[in-house]
Design a protein around this motif. Sequence first.
Motif, short mmCIF file in Angstrom:
data_model
loop_
_atom_site.label_atom_id
_atom_site.label_comp_id
_atom_site.label_asym_id
_atom_site.label_seq_id
_atom_site.Cartn_x
_atom_site.Cartn_y
_atom_site.Cartn_z
N ALA A 71 81.58 -29.10 36.32
CA ALA A 71 81.39 -28.41 37.91
C ALA A 71 80.37 -27.50 38.56
O ALA A 71 79.34 -27.97 39.45
CB ALA A 71 82.21 -27.96 38.24
N ALA A 72 79.86 -26.86 37.13
CA ALA A 72 78.81 -25.57 37.45
C ALA A 72 77.50 -26.42 37.34
O ALA A 72 76.66 -26.29 38.61
CB ALA A 72 78.75 -24.37 36.65
N ALA A 73 77.63 -27.29 36.62
CA ALA A 73 76.09 -27.73 36.59
C ALA A 73 75.39 -29.08 37.07
O ALA A 73 74.57 -28.90 37.73
CB ALA A 73 76.20 -28.69 35.54
N ILE A 74 76.46 -29.61 38.41
CA ILE A 74 76.12 -30.09 38.63
C ILE A 74 76.19 -29.63 40.61
O ILE A 74 75.08 -29.96 41.34
CB ILE A 74 77.09 -30.84 39.42
N ILE A 75 76.64 -28.36 40.28
CA ILE A 75 76.56 -27.45 41.84
C ILE A 75 74.63 -26.60 41.79
O ILE A 75 74.44 -26.57 42.28
CB ILE A 75 77.72 -26.81 42.13
N ARG A 76 75.10 -26.56 40.40
CA ARG A 76 73.67 -26.10 39.56
C ARG A 76 72.88 -26.85 40.38
O ARG A 76 71.76 -26.45 41.33
CB ARG A 76 73.69 -25.53 38.45
N ARG A 77 72.50 -28.07 40.42
CA ARG A 77 71.72 -29.07 40.38
C ARG A 77 70.77 -29.17 42.41
O ARG A 77 70.67 -29.27 43.02
CB ARG A 77 71.89 -30.24 40.19
N HIS A 78 72.31 -29.22 43.33
CA HIS A 78 72.76 -29.16 44.52
C HIS A 78 72.05 -28.30 44.98
O HIS A 78 71.10 -28.17 45.84
CB HIS A 78 74.19 -29.08 44.55
N ARG A 79 72.32 -26.75 44.74
CA ARG A 79 71.79 -25.79 45.49
C ARG A 79 70.23 -25.66 44.88
O ARG A 79 70.10 -24.96 46.28
CB ARG A 79 72.46 -24.60 44.67
N LEU A 80 70.20 -25.90 43.36
CA LEU A 80 68.61 -25.59 43.40
C LEU A 80 67.60 -27.01 44.09
O LEU A 80 66.69 -26.51 44.54
CB LEU A 80 68.44 -26.14 42.15
N ILE A 81 68.67 -27.98 44.61
CA ILE A 81 67.25 -28.85 46.03
C ILE A 81 67.61 -28.43 46.82
O ILE A 81 66.97 -28.30 47.22
CB ILE A 81 68.27 -30.36 45.09
N GLU A 82 68.61 -27.73 47.25
CA GLU A 82 68.31 -27.39 48.54
C GLU A 82 67.34 -26.23 48.40
O GLU A 82 66.88 -26.45 50.03
CB GLU A 82 70.31 -26.89 48.56
N THR A 83 67.13 -25.34 47.93
CA THR A 83 66.69 -24.54 48.05
C THR A 83 65.05 -24.83 47.46
O THR A 83 64.37 -24.74 48.33
CB THR A 83 66.15 -23.74 46.63
N TRP A 84 65.03 -26.18 47.06
CA TRP A 84 63.19 -26.66 46.89
C TRP A 84 63.03 -27.26 47.75
O TRP A 84 62.49 -27.06 48.64
CB TRP A 84 64.23 -27.56 45.81
N LEU A 85 63.97 -28.09 48.73
CA LEU A 85 64.28 -28.63 50.27
C LEU A 85 63.67 -27.42 51.22
O LEU A 85 62.28 -27.61 51.70
CB LEU A 85 65.05 -29.61 50.62
N VAL A 86 64.22 -26.17 51.04
CA VAL A 86 63.95 -25.53 52.17
C VAL A 86 62.28 -24.09 51.80
O VAL A 86 61.57 -24.80 53.10
CB VAL A 86 64.67 -24.24 52.26
N ARG A 87 62.02 -24.17 50.73
CA ARG A 87 61.01 -23.72 50.91
C ARG A 87 59.61 -24.35 50.36
O ARG A 87 58.81 -24.60 50.08
CB ARG A 87 61.59 -22.91 48.99
N GLU A 88 60.24 -25.74 49.70
CA GLU A 88 58.58 -26.59 49.73
C GLU A 88 58.35 -27.18 50.61
O GLU A 88 57.08 -27.95 51.01
CB GLU A 88 58.72 -27.03 48.01
#
Length: 211
Positions: A71-88
């Motif tokens: 679960a932590a691995a998939i949540i890591r993916r989700h939240r990194l992607i959200e951060t990437w979309l906002v910042r980049e």
Amino acid sequence: MPSAAIDDYLKTIYHHTEWQTAPITPSQLAAELGLAPSSITEMVQKLAAQGLVTHRPYGPVSLTADGEARAAAIIRRHRLIETWLVREFGYAWDEVHDEAEVLEHTISDRLLAGIDERLGHPRFDPHGDAIPDAAGVVDREAFVLLGQAHVGHTGRVLRVSDRDPALLRALDAAGVVVGRSLTAAGRDAVRLDGDPVALPAGAAEAIWLTA
């Protein structure tokens, strides 16, 4: 079972206890996923057989160590992607959840590592949710839900639930964003820089402050 379906179950169970301690019940899991209770029962039994959850009939569902790691691995993916979309890419914080739901199942580990490095290994996503590191470890401060904070409590906004995009937009317009300090001033009100601000309905149950 499709991997994405397993991940969605595990992610929902994990997320339920991030900001409170009561384990999720099958009925709550059904409501969160929008599925019939019978479907939940069948899937939970399969997840238990794989060693990903523990469960007793009519009782709550909890992740095993293996389930929590996945679960932590998939949540890591989700939240990194959200951060990437906002910042980049200039996405607003109310626009990223659905995009991340799709991308989390498709990008490679190599691309995810590149995103993490490019962003400087962020610890929190745009909503203030902790991003697990590669080992599944999270770093979270002591917190209190705004609706449970006493009047006069001052804290920094740690997290805002991403469940309701309209609420996120309203809070952003009011200046209630992650990192901002505010003072609880009643059920549906806060003070920002000393000035009273009325909150939209549901905000008190969607904002977490430093304790």
